[in-house]
Scaffold this motif. Structure first.
Motif, mmCIF file in Angstrom:
data_model
loop_
_atom_site.group_PDB
_atom_site.id
_atom_site.type_symbol
_atom_site.label_atom_id
_atom_site.label_comp_id
_atom_site.label_asym_id
_atom_site.label_seq_id
_atom_site.Cartn_x
_atom_site.Cartn_y
_atom_site.Cartn_z
ATOM 1 N N MET A 76 0.829 -1.204 0.000
ATOM 2 C CA MET A 76 0.000 0.000 0.000
ATOM 3 C C MET A 76 0.865 1.257 0.000
ATOM 4 O O MET A 76 0.514 2.269 -0.608
ATOM 5 N N LEU A 77 1.997 1.193 0.678
ATOM 6 C CA LEU A 77 2.921 2.326 0.682
ATOM 7 C C LEU A 77 3.380 2.631 -0.735
ATOM 8 O O LEU A 77 3.428 3.802 -1.142
ATOM 9 N N ASP A 78 3.708 1.621 -1.520
ATOM 10 C CA ASP A 78 4.135 1.834 -2.903
ATOM 11 C C ASP A 78 3.036 2.522 -3.711
ATOM 12 O O ASP A 78 3.308 3.417 -4.523
ATOM 13 N N PHE A 79 1.786 2.106 -3.504
ATOM 14 C CA PHE A 79 0.672 2.744 -4.200
ATOM 15 C C PHE A 79 0.561 4.219 -3.830
ATOM 16 O O PHE A 79 0.429 5.081 -4.694
ATOM 17 N N LEU A 80 0.612 4.529 -2.535
ATOM 18 C CA LEU A 80 0.460 5.909 -2.080
ATOM 19 C C LEU A 80 1.560 6.799 -2.638
ATOM 20 O O LEU A 80 1.300 7.941 -3.048
ATOM 21 N N VAL A 81 2.769 6.298 -2.679
ATOM 22 C CA VAL A 81 3.889 7.100 -3.195
ATOM 23 C C VAL A 81 3.679 7.410 -4.669
ATOM 24 O O VAL A 81 3.917 8.533 -5.123
ATOM 25 N N GLN A 82 3.215 6.424 -5.457
ATOM 26 C CA GLN A 82 2.991 6.665 -6.884
ATOM 27 C C GLN A 82 1.736 7.499 -7.116
ATOM 28 O O GLN A 82 1.711 8.354 -8.008
ATOM 29 N N ARG A 83 0.697 7.285 -6.324
ATOM 30 C CA ARG A 83 -0.572 8.009 -6.521
ATOM 31 C C ARG A 83 -0.425 9.481 -6.186
ATOM 32 O O ARG A 83 -1.070 10.330 -6.805
ATOM 33 N N PHE A 84 0.425 9.824 -5.234
ATOM 34 C CA PHE A 84 0.594 11.217 -4.814
ATOM 35 C C PHE A 84 2.069 11.615 -4.955
ATOM 36 O O PHE A 84 2.809 11.675 -3.965
ATOM 37 N N PRO A 85 2.518 11.891 -6.187
ATOM 38 C CA PRO A 85 3.940 12.161 -6.416
ATOM 39 C C PRO A 85 4.447 13.423 -5.727
ATOM 40 O O PRO A 85 5.658 13.566 -5.525
ATOM 41 N N ALA A 86 3.551 14.335 -5.368
ATOM 42 C CA ALA A 86 3.984 15.568 -4.702
ATOM 43 C C ALA A 86 4.317 15.339 -3.226
ATOM 44 O O ALA A 86 4.876 16.224 -2.569
ATOM 45 N N ILE A 87 3.964 14.168 -2.699
ATOM 46 C CA ILE A 87 4.221 13.850 -1.292
ATOM 47 C C ILE A 87 5.391 12.879 -1.216
ATOM 48 O O ILE A 87 5.360 11.812 -1.824
ATOM 49 N N ALA A 88 6.429 13.241 -0.486
ATOM 50 C CA ALA A 88 7.638 12.416 -0.401
ATOM 51 C C ALA A 88 7.345 11.084 0.274
ATOM 52 O O ALA A 88 6.474 10.979 1.151
ATOM 53 N N ARG A 89 8.085 10.060 -0.126
ATOM 54 C CA ARG A 89 7.936 8.740 0.490
ATOM 55 C C ARG A 89 8.148 8.828 1.998
ATOM 56 O O ARG A 89 7.427 8.190 2.781
ATOM 57 N N GLU A 90 9.135 9.640 2.414
ATOM 58 C CA GLU A 90 9.407 9.784 3.844
ATOM 59 C C GLU A 90 8.196 10.316 4.604
ATOM 60 O O GLU A 90 7.960 9.948 5.766
ATOM 61 N N THR A 91 7.415 11.191 3.950
ATOM 62 C CA THR A 91 6.213 11.726 4.589
ATOM 63 C C THR A 91 5.191 10.628 4.823
ATOM 64 O O THR A 91 4.575 10.543 5.895
ATOM 65 N N TRP A 92 4.992 9.746 3.829
ATOM 66 C CA TRP A 92 4.065 8.627 4.014
ATOM 67 C C TRP A 92 4.563 7.679 5.100
ATOM 68 O O TRP A 92 3.769 7.150 5.887
ATOM 69 N N VAL A 93 5.865 7.458 5.155
ATOM 70 C CA VAL A 93 6.429 6.592 6.201
ATOM 71 C C VAL A 93 6.129 7.171 7.580
ATOM 72 O O VAL A 93 5.732 6.447 8.505
ATOM 73 N N GLU A 94 6.276 8.496 7.722
ATOM 74 C CA GLU A 94 5.987 9.143 9.006
ATOM 75 C C GLU A 94 4.505 9.042 9.353
ATOM 76 O O GLU A 94 4.144 8.780 10.508
ATOM 77 N N ARG A 95 3.627 9.252 8.368
ATOM 78 C CA ARG A 95 2.191 9.165 8.626
ATOM 79 C C ARG A 95 1.791 7.752 9.034
ATOM 80 O O ARG A 95 0.962 7.562 9.945
ATOM 81 N N ILE A 96 2.354 6.766 8.344
ATOM 82 C CA ILE A 96 2.031 5.377 8.675
ATOM 83 C C ILE A 96 2.545 5.027 10.067
ATOM 84 O O ILE A 96 1.843 4.371 10.858
ATOM 85 N N ALA A 97 3.748 5.486 10.405
ATOM 86 C CA ALA A 97 4.299 5.215 11.737
ATOM 87 C C ALA A 97 3.451 5.844 12.830
ATOM 88 O O ALA A 97 3.332 5.303 13.941
ATOM 89 N N ALA A 98 2.817 6.978 12.530
ATOM 90 C CA ALA A 98 1.949 7.668 13.496
ATOM 91 C C ALA A 98 0.534 7.091 13.510
ATOM 92 O O ALA A 98 -0.323 7.609 14.224
ATOM 93 N N ARG A 99 0.289 6.042 12.716
ATOM 94 C CA ARG A 99 -1.029 5.397 12.607
ATOM 95 C C ARG A 99 -2.081 6.368 12.082
ATOM 96 O O ARG A 99 -3.251 6.324 12.471
ATOM 97 N N ASP A 100 -1.648 7.229 11.159
ATOM 98 C CA ASP A 100 -2.540 8.217 10.555
ATOM 99 C C ASP A 100 -3.020 7.788 9.172
ATOM 100 O O ASP A 100 -3.610 8.593 8.440
#
Length: 311
Positions: A35-59
């Motif tokens: 799912m992380l791979d999908f989110l990174v490709q679906r929202f190219p303006a958002i850095a992968r590191e940002t998604w990693v932080e959101r997922i770690a925060a259970r957001d």
């Protein structure tokens, strides 16, 4: 991304700091291992590191409230919910004014440049989020929209139980809306009392255009005042198409003063707060579907003035 403000069912993430969760649907098939791979490709303006932080925060959770993890495999046809965030937002020069509040409705006088709902570079500065924070009403939903560049009245629903009754006023054409505009006025201009045309999306997503066919948009027009090369109009839309008043005024040869889209789409850039578009949602009037009592609201705002004011 799917809009959630009108969804009545409980969401798997609560409203936080006035902002409800956004939603994205996972396609039926795709090449993404996680799912992380999908989110990174679906929202190219958002850095992968940002998604990693959101997922770690259970957001980031699925439609059942189950958290997305870094290693969770891609699951087609599932909905994911997450909080949208912006590092910074443009500051707006004016605040909204709440004209009325009761158990069912909030009526707000919106300044120009403020979007009704989160869009583009605006999240916390959008009218909806500002009101949720200010009034403490997480269930607040706009019953209609006006353009970000347009000032004036916006009606919000407070209670999900009565929301549908008020929403029906708009498609049923039981909500009387009046606008004022200052327009360019070439010599010899004459306007009809009513103008109808068929509107459709333009090739550029920002614009709407007129096309041949059965009219789907109608505007009543009244000239209130003429001063040299400009005039002040009362505009009453019968329908509610995107940019209807702006397109109709332009089609009639009287484009609205300081309109950045019609007749010419200006390049994207910072807002010129000294030159707001001269269009105001002046009044709303309707018979209350709950009480049968006639109600009306009027903006306390005024248009900024005539471009060539005469003494």
């Amino acid at each position: 991304m799917l809009p959630l403000d009108a969804v009545a069912a409980p969401l798997p993430l609560p409203v936080r700091d006035g902002v409800g969760p956004s939603c994205v649907a996972l396609p039926a098939d795709g090449p993404w291992p996680t799912m992380l791979d999908f989110l990174v490709q679906r929202f190219p303006a958002i850095a992968r590191e940002t998604w990693v932080e959101r997922i770690a925060a259970r957001d980031v959770v699925d439609e059942h409230g189950e958290p997305v993890t870094l290693a969770r495999r891609y699951q087609p046809r599932l909905r994911l919910y997450y909080y949208r965030a912006l590092e910074s937002e443009p500051r707006l020069p004016e605040d909204e004014v709440v004209l009325h509040r009761d158990a069912h409705l909030v009526v707000v006088d919106k300044p120009p440049y403020m979007p009704v709902t989160p869009s583009g570079p605006y999240l916390q500065q959008s009218l909806l989020v500002r009101l949720k924070r200010r009034l403490g009403i997480d269930e607040l939903v706009p019953l209609h929209r006006i353009d970000r560049a347009t000032a004036g009245l916006v009606l919000f629903s407070v209670s999900p139980a009565t929301r549908g009754r008020y929403q029906a006023l708009f498609p049923d054409r039981a909500m009387r809306k009046e606008y004022e505009a200052i327009v360019h006025w070439p010599p010899g201009t004459n306007l009809p009392a009513s103008y109808r045309s068929r509107l459709a999306p333009d090739a550029h997503f920002m614009r709407t255009r007129e096309v041949p066919g059965e009219p789907n948009a109608e505007t009543h027009l009244q000239v209130l005042e003429v001063r040299g090369a400009h005039a002040r109009l009362r505009l009453s839309p019968v329908s509610g198409r995107k940019h209807q008043l702006r397109v109709h005024c332009n089609a009639l040869g009287v484009p609205i003063v300081d309109d950045a889209i019609y007749p010419t789409l200006l390049p994207y850039g910072p807002d010129d707060f000294a030159k707001p578009m001269q269009l105001l949602a002046r009044s709303l009037a309707f018979v209350d579907p709950l009480t049968g009592v006639a109600r009306s609201f009027t903006s306390a705002r005024s248009l900024g003035g005539w471009p060539d004011q005469q003494p």
